[in-house]
Design a protein around this motif. Structure first.
Motif, PDB file in Angstrom:
ATOM      1  N   GLU A   1      52.235  38.823  39.312  1.00  0.00           N
ATOM      2  CA  GLU A   1      51.436  39.987  38.734  1.00  0.00           C
ATOM      3  C   GLU A   1      49.897  39.728  39.183  1.00  0.00           C
ATOM      4  OE1 GLU A   1      53.760  38.131  37.067  1.00  0.00           O
ATOM      5  OE2 GLU A   1      55.276  39.509  36.595  1.00  0.00           O
ATOM      6  N   VAL A   2      49.577  38.438  39.056  1.00  0.00           N
ATOM      7  CA  VAL A   2      48.148  38.235  39.504  1.00  0.00           C
ATOM      8  C   VAL A   2      47.680  38.532  40.873  1.00  0.00           C
ATOM      9  CG1 VAL A   2      46.327  36.156  39.721  1.00  0.00           C
ATOM     10  CG2 VAL A   2      47.983  36.088  37.838  1.00  0.00           C
ATOM     11  N   ALA A   3      49.105  38.287  41.738  1.00  0.00           N
ATOM     12  CA  ALA A   3      48.599  38.619  43.176  1.00  0.00           C
ATOM     13  C   ALA A   3      48.511  40.263  43.372  1.00  0.00           C
ATOM     14  CB  ALA A   3      49.707  38.124  43.909  1.00  0.00           C
ATOM     15  N   VAL A   4      48.981  40.940  42.609  1.00  0.00           N
ATOM     16  CA  VAL A   4      49.147  42.394  42.446  1.00  0.00           C
ATOM     17  C   VAL A   4      47.610  42.721  42.018  1.00  0.00           C
ATOM     18  CG1 VAL A   4      49.840  44.447  41.237  1.00  0.00           C
ATOM     19  CG2 VAL A   4      51.214  43.050  42.131  1.00  0.00           C
ATOM     20  N   ILE A   5      46.982  42.018  40.908  1.00  0.00           N
ATOM     21  CA  ILE A   5      45.686  42.499  40.360  1.00  0.00           C
ATOM     22  C   ILE A   5      44.664  42.076  41.673  1.00  0.00           C
ATOM     23  CG2 ILE A   5      44.002  41.295  38.991  1.00  0.00           C
ATOM     24  CD1 ILE A   5      46.295  41.022  37.161  1.00  0.00           C
ATOM     25  N   GLN A   6      44.899  40.926  42.161  1.00  0.00           N
ATOM     26  CA  GLN A   6      43.894  40.589  43.291  1.00  0.00           C
ATOM     27  C   GLN A   6      44.163  41.323  44.535  1.00  0.00           C
ATOM     28  OE1 GLN A   6      45.621  36.627  43.881  1.00  0.00           O
ATOM     29  NE2 GLN A   6      43.928  35.650  42.882  1.00  0.00           N
ATOM     30  N   THR A   7      45.177  41.980  44.958  1.00  0.00           N
ATOM     31  CA  THR A   7      45.198  42.751  46.027  1.00  0.00           C
ATOM     32  C   THR A   7      44.566  44.120  45.672  1.00  0.00           C
ATOM     33  OG1 THR A   7      47.376  41.733  46.994  1.00  0.00           O
ATOM     34  CG2 THR A   7      46.978  44.172  47.652  1.00  0.00           C
ATOM     35  N   SER A   8      45.062  44.700  44.528  1.00  0.00           N
ATOM     36  CA  SER A   8      44.656  45.838  43.945  1.00  0.00           C
ATOM     37  C   SER A   8      42.959  45.750  43.899  1.00  0.00           C
ATOM     38  CB  SER A   8      45.106  46.129  42.538  1.00  0.00           C
ATOM     39  OG  SER A   8      46.367  46.335  42.740  1.00  0.00           O
ATOM     40  N   LEU A   9      42.459  44.917  43.272  1.00  0.00           N
ATOM     41  CA  LEU A   9      41.011  44.686  43.462  1.00  0.00           C
ATOM     42  C   LEU A   9      40.467  44.740  44.697  1.00  0.00           C
ATOM     43  CD1 LEU A   9      40.518  42.207  40.258  1.00  0.00           C
ATOM     44  CD2 LEU A   9      39.854  44.706  40.388  1.00  0.00           C
ATOM     45  N   ASN A  10      40.960  43.877  45.539  1.00  0.00           N
ATOM     46  CA  ASN A  10      40.338  43.925  46.920  1.00  0.00           C
ATOM     47  C   ASN A  10      40.352  45.341  47.568  1.00  0.00           C
ATOM     48  OD1 ASN A  10      39.603  41.141  47.077  1.00  0.00           O
ATOM     49  ND2 ASN A  10      41.715  40.520  48.177  1.00  0.00           N
ATOM     50  N   ARG A  11      41.358  45.927  47.471  1.00  0.00           N
ATOM     51  CA  ARG A  11      41.432  47.318  48.052  1.00  0.00           C
ATOM     52  C   ARG A  11      40.485  48.256  47.345  1.00  0.00           C
ATOM     53  NH1 ARG A  11      40.177  51.132  49.704  1.00  0.00           N
ATOM     54  NH2 ARG A  11      41.164  52.700  50.957  1.00  0.00           N
ATOM     55  N   ILE A  12      40.544  48.311  46.148  1.00  0.00           N
ATOM     56  CA  ILE A  12      39.517  49.323  45.299  1.00  0.00           C
ATOM     57  C   ILE A  12      38.066  48.886  45.576  1.00  0.00           C
ATOM     58  CG2 ILE A  12      38.608  49.744  42.843  1.00  0.00           C
ATOM     59  CD1 ILE A  12      41.553  49.273  41.950  1.00  0.00           C
ATOM     60  N   SER A  13      37.835  47.493  45.880  1.00  0.00           N
ATOM     61  CA  SER A  13      36.548  47.104  46.261  1.00  0.00           C
ATOM     62  C   SER A  13      36.112  47.726  47.502  1.00  0.00           C
ATOM     63  CB  SER A  13      36.262  45.492  46.526  1.00  0.00           C
ATOM     64  OG  SER A  13      37.008  45.203  47.466  1.00  0.00           O
ATOM     65  N   GLN A  14      36.550  48.219  48.439  1.00  0.00           N
ATOM     66  CA  GLN A  14      36.172  48.971  49.426  1.00  0.00           C
ATOM     67  C   GLN A  14      35.692  50.215  49.308  1.00  0.00           C
ATOM     68  OE1 GLN A  14      39.312  49.309  52.721  1.00  0.00           O
ATOM     69  NE2 GLN A  14      40.405  47.577  52.030  1.00  0.00           N
ATOM     70  N   ASP A  15      35.966  50.834  48.223  1.00  0.00           N
ATOM     71  CA  ASP A  15      35.434  52.177  47.664  1.00  0.00           C
ATOM     72  C   ASP A  15      34.383  52.007  46.497  1.00  0.00           C
ATOM     73  OD1 ASP A  15      37.878  52.826  49.035  1.00  0.00           O
ATOM     74  OD2 ASP A  15      37.220  54.867  48.748  1.00  0.00           O
ATOM     75  N   TYR A  16      34.654  50.804  45.788  1.00  0.00           N
ATOM     76  CA  TYR A  16      33.541  50.359  44.966  1.00  0.00           C
ATOM     77  C   TYR A  16      33.045  48.867  45.325  1.00  0.00           C
ATOM     78  CZ  TYR A  16      35.205  54.441  42.204  1.00  0.00           C
ATOM     79  OH  TYR A  16      35.616  55.474  41.947  1.00  0.00           O
ATOM     80  N   PRO A  17      32.190  48.658  46.280  1.00  0.00           N
ATOM     81  CA  PRO A  17      31.689  47.356  46.608  1.00  0.00           C
ATOM     82  C   PRO A  17      31.003  46.541  45.755  1.00  0.00           C
ATOM     83  CG  PRO A  17      30.451  49.203  47.746  1.00  0.00           C
ATOM     84  CD  PRO A  17      31.623  49.945  46.836  1.00  0.00           C
ATOM     85  N   ALA A  18      30.535  47.039  44.649  1.00  0.00           N
ATOM     86  CA  ALA A  18      30.052  45.944  43.509  1.00  0.00           C
ATOM     87  C   ALA A  18      31.076  45.054  43.068  1.00  0.00           C
ATOM     88  CB  ALA A  18      29.301  46.804  42.528  1.00  0.00           C
ATOM     89  N   ILE A  19      32.196  45.500  43.314  1.00  0.00           N
ATOM     90  CA  ILE A  19      33.532  44.754  42.681  1.00  0.00           C
ATOM     91  C   ILE A  19      33.510  43.599  43.954  1.00  0.00           C
ATOM     92  CG2 ILE A  19      35.838  44.275  42.353  1.00  0.00           C
ATOM     93  CD1 ILE A  19      35.897  47.321  41.592  1.00  0.00           C
ATOM     94  N   PRO A  20      33.457  42.193  43.666  1.00  0.00           N
ATOM     95  CA  PRO A  20      33.341  41.237  44.698  1.00  0.00           C
ATOM     96  C   PRO A  20      34.828  40.869  45.173  1.00  0.00           C
ATOM     97  CG  PRO A  20      33.132  39.899  42.537  1.00  0.00           C
ATOM     98  CD  PRO A  20      33.158  41.580  42.307  1.00  0.00           C
ATOM     99  N   LYS A  21      35.046  40.363  46.612  1.00  0.00           N
ATOM    100  CA  LYS A  21      36.310  40.517  47.143  1.00  0.00           C
ATOM    101  C   LYS A  21      36.909  38.948  46.723  1.00  0.00           C
ATOM    102  CE  LYS A  21      36.993  43.452  50.467  1.00  0.00           C
ATOM    103  NZ  LYS A  21      38.073  44.098  50.755  1.00  0.00           N
ATOM    104  N   ILE A  22      38.256  38.877  46.756  1.00  0.00           N
ATOM    105  CA  ILE A  22      39.025  37.635  46.263  1.00  0.00           C
ATOM    106  C   ILE A  22      39.542  37.160  47.481  1.00  0.00           C
ATOM    107  CG2 ILE A  22      40.843  36.813  44.621  1.00  0.00           C
ATOM    108  CD1 ILE A  22      40.076  39.432  42.966  1.00  0.00           C
ATOM    109  N   TRP A  23      39.390  36.047  47.650  1.00  0.00           N
ATOM    110  CA  TRP A  23      40.021  34.996  48.687  1.00  0.00           C
ATOM    111  C   TRP A  23      40.103  33.939  48.294  1.00  0.00           C
ATOM    112  CZ3 TRP A  23      42.818  37.300  52.094  1.00  0.00           C
ATOM    113  CH2 TRP A  23      43.566  36.649  52.929  1.00  0.00           C
ATOM    114  N   PRO A  24      41.374  33.163  48.560  1.00  0.00           N
ATOM    115  CA  PRO A  24      42.650  33.912  49.128  1.00  0.00           C
ATOM    116  C   PRO A  24      43.180  34.701  48.053  1.00  0.00           C
ATOM    117  CG  PRO A  24      42.940  31.649  48.635  1.00  0.00           C
ATOM    118  CD  PRO A  24      41.737  31.584  48.380  1.00  0.00           C
ATOM    119  N   VAL A  25      44.014  35.609  48.352  1.00  0.00           N
ATOM    120  CA  VAL A  25      45.103  36.085  47.541  1.00  0.00           C
ATOM    121  C   VAL A  25      46.144  35.295  47.438  1.00  0.00           C
ATOM    122  CG1 VAL A  25      46.716  38.484  47.063  1.00  0.00           C
ATOM    123  CG2 VAL A  25      44.479  38.475  48.156  1.00  0.00           C
TER     124      VAL A  25
END
Length: 400
Positions: free
Chosen positions: A191-215
Motif C-alpha cells: 500500500e505504501v508503494a501504491v502511495i509512492q507511485t501515485s505521488l510520483n506520477r501526480i508530481s509530473q502535473d503538480y511539480p511542487a510535490i517532491p519525487k520519491i526514490w526509491p519506490v
C-alpha cells in the motif's frame, strides 16, 4: 491504481439516475447487471458476433469503473450509474432476453484491455445512428457482423489492433483499495508503494510535490514530505498521514491524470519496484525482476567505472551477464554471471548506499527550489524542467 489484478465483482451497486440525483442504489450480481445492460442496450436478434462484441464492451466498461473506483473516489456509495450520459443503461426489474442471458453467462468474466496495460478498457460505445463517438458503434457492429467479422475483429475495428481479451478473470467481492487504517511514517508494504507511485506520477502535473526514490514500499521521510505537500495543495489536513480522505484524493487525481477511465489512456503498467530478492536471475530470464536488477546495476555504473553501462530492457542478455560478472569480481564473489541471493544482497546494499548518501542528499539533489518567505504556498517554485526526479536518468529510463 487501486489494485494490481482486476477482478470480476460478485455484486455491483448501481445508482438509478445521474450520480448526484436522488435515485435509489440497487445491488445485483455482476452477471445479472450485464444481462440487464445488454438487454437494454442491444437487440437480441443481432448476429452472435455483434452481440458478443457489445457484451464484452459493456463488461469492460463496467469493470473499468470498478477498477478505478471512479465513483467511490468521489465520495459516492456505488460503482456505476444507470444514466447513459455517464455510464450505460440499466432498467430495474426489466425482462432479460434468453439468448443474451446465455451469452452473458459464457463471457461475463472476460474483458478487453490494451496490450501492456493492467486496467480493463474503458470501452465506450454509442448507437452509431442518433449519436456517434470514438468508441464502438452498436449498429455498426451489426453491419460488420453481417459482413463476416468475428467479435474480436469488430472490437479491433473500433478500439484498435492493440487490444487483447482476458479470459476467466477471478471473481470476488468488491475490494476497496483503502487498506482500512491510516498509513504513516515507518509503515511499509504494497500500500505504501501504491502511495509512492501515485505521488510520483501526480508530481509530473503538480511539480511542487517532491519525487520519491526509491519506490520501496517504506514510508520514510521522503514519502511523508511528499504526502504533506500533496495535502497542502489539495486543501487536506497537512499531517503527512494517508487516511481515507487523502487516499481517495490520490486515487481521484491519479485516475484523472493518467486518464485510466478514458478510452484514450496513458494506461496502468506497473505499481512500483520491489527490491526483494525474487530467485536466481540469469541469462535468458525476462520481466520485472530483470528490470530491477538492471536498474540497480545501471545506477551503480554511474559511480563505478568498473561496471559497464547497460540498457534497462527487462531482458537478461549477454551484456547484463557481463555486468553481473563485473560486479561479482569487484565484490570478490564467484564470477558466475548469475544474480543469486548473495550477489543480489551485495548489489542492493551498495545501491542503497548510493541512494542514501548521494541521491537522497538535499544539498546535491534538492527536491524543491524555495523562493521567498511564502515558498510553501508557491506551487510554481518547482517546475517539471527543474525538479530532479530523484534518480539518475540513463538509457532506458522512464517516468513513474
Amino acid at each position: 491504481m487501486p489494485v494490481v489484478t482486476p477482478y470480476i465483482p460478485e455484486y455491483i451497486t448501481v445508482h438509478i439516475g445521474a450520480p448526484s440525483s436522488g435515485g435509489e442504489n440497487v445491488t445485483v450480481t455482476f452477471s445479472n447487471y450485464i444481462k440487464n445492460v445488454a438487454s437494454s442496450e442491444i437487440y437480441p436478434t443481432w448476429e452472435p458476433p455483434a452481440l458478443r462484441a457489445n457484451i464484452l464492451a459493456q463488461v469492460s466498461f463496467a469493470l473499468n469503473r470498478v477498477y478505478t473506483e471512479f465513483y467511490p473516489s468521489r465520495g459516492y456509495p456505488f460503482q456505476i450509474t444507470s444514466s447513459t450520459a455517464y455510464d450505460q443503461k440499466f432498467i430495474p426489474s426489466r425482462n432479460i432476453f434468453e439468448n443474451v442471458a446465455k451469452l452473458v453467462d459464457e463471457i461475463f468474466d472476460d474483458y478487453i484491455r490494451r496490450q501492456g496495460h493492467v486496467e480493463p478498457l474503458s470501452a465506450k460505445f454509442c448507437n452509431g445512428t442518433t449519436t456517434t463517438c470514438d468508441g464502438l458503434s452498436q449498429w455498426g457492429s451489426q453491419d460488420l457482423a453481417l459482413g463476416g467479422y468475428n467479435s474480436m475483429q469488430i472490437l479491433r475495428n473500433y478500439y484498435g489492433d492493440d487490444i487483447e481479451l482476458v479470459i476467466d478473470a477471478p471473481i470476488q467481492g468488491i475490494r476497496l483499495s483503502y487498506p482500512g487504517s491510516a498509513l504513516r511514517r515507518d509503515d511499509s508494504g504494497p500500500e505504501v508503494a501504491v502511495i509512492q507511485t501515485s505521488l510520483n506520477r501526480i508530481s509530473q502535473d503538480y511539480p511542487a510535490i517532491p519525487k520519491i526514490w526509491p519506490v520501496d514500499g517504506i514510508f520514510g521521510e521522503q514519502t511523508e514530505n511528499a504526502v504533506r505537500k500533496f495535502q497542502s495543495i489539495f486543501k487536506l489536513t497537512s499531517d503527512g498521514v494517508v487516511g481515507k480522505s487523502t487516499w481517495y484524493k490520490l486515487v481521484y487525481l491519479y485516475v484523472g491524470i493518467t486518464r485510466l477511465s478514458e478510452l484514450v489512456t496513458e494506461g496502468q503498467t506497473f505499481f512500483g519496484i520491489s527490491f526483494q530478492y525474487p530467485d536466481a536471475v540469469e541469462l535468458g530470464d525476462s520481466g520485472e525482476k530483470v528490470n530491477v536488477l538492471q536498474y540497480m546495476l545501471a545506477v551503480l555504473s554511474q559511480f563505478n567505472d568498473e561496471l559497464p553501462l547497460i540498457t534497462i530492457d527487462g531482458v537478461f542478455g549477454p551484456v547484463t551477464r557481463e555486468a553481473v560478472r563485473a560486479f561479482q569480481e569487484k565484490k570478490h564473489l564467484p564470477e558466475t554471471g548469475i544474480a543469486d541471493r548473495k550477489t543480489w544482497d551485495y548489489l542492493y546494499r551498495e545501491f542503497q548506499g548510493v541512494s542514501e548518501t548521494v541521491l537522497d542528499n538535499p544539498n546535491l539533489f534538492p527536491s524543491e527550489r524555495q523562493s521567498g518567505a511564502d515558498a510553501d504556498t508557491d506551487y510554481g517554485t518547482t517546475t517539471q524542467m527543474t525538479q530532479f526526479p530523484g534518480y539518475p536518468l540513463t538509457l532506458g529510463s522512464h517516468d513513474a
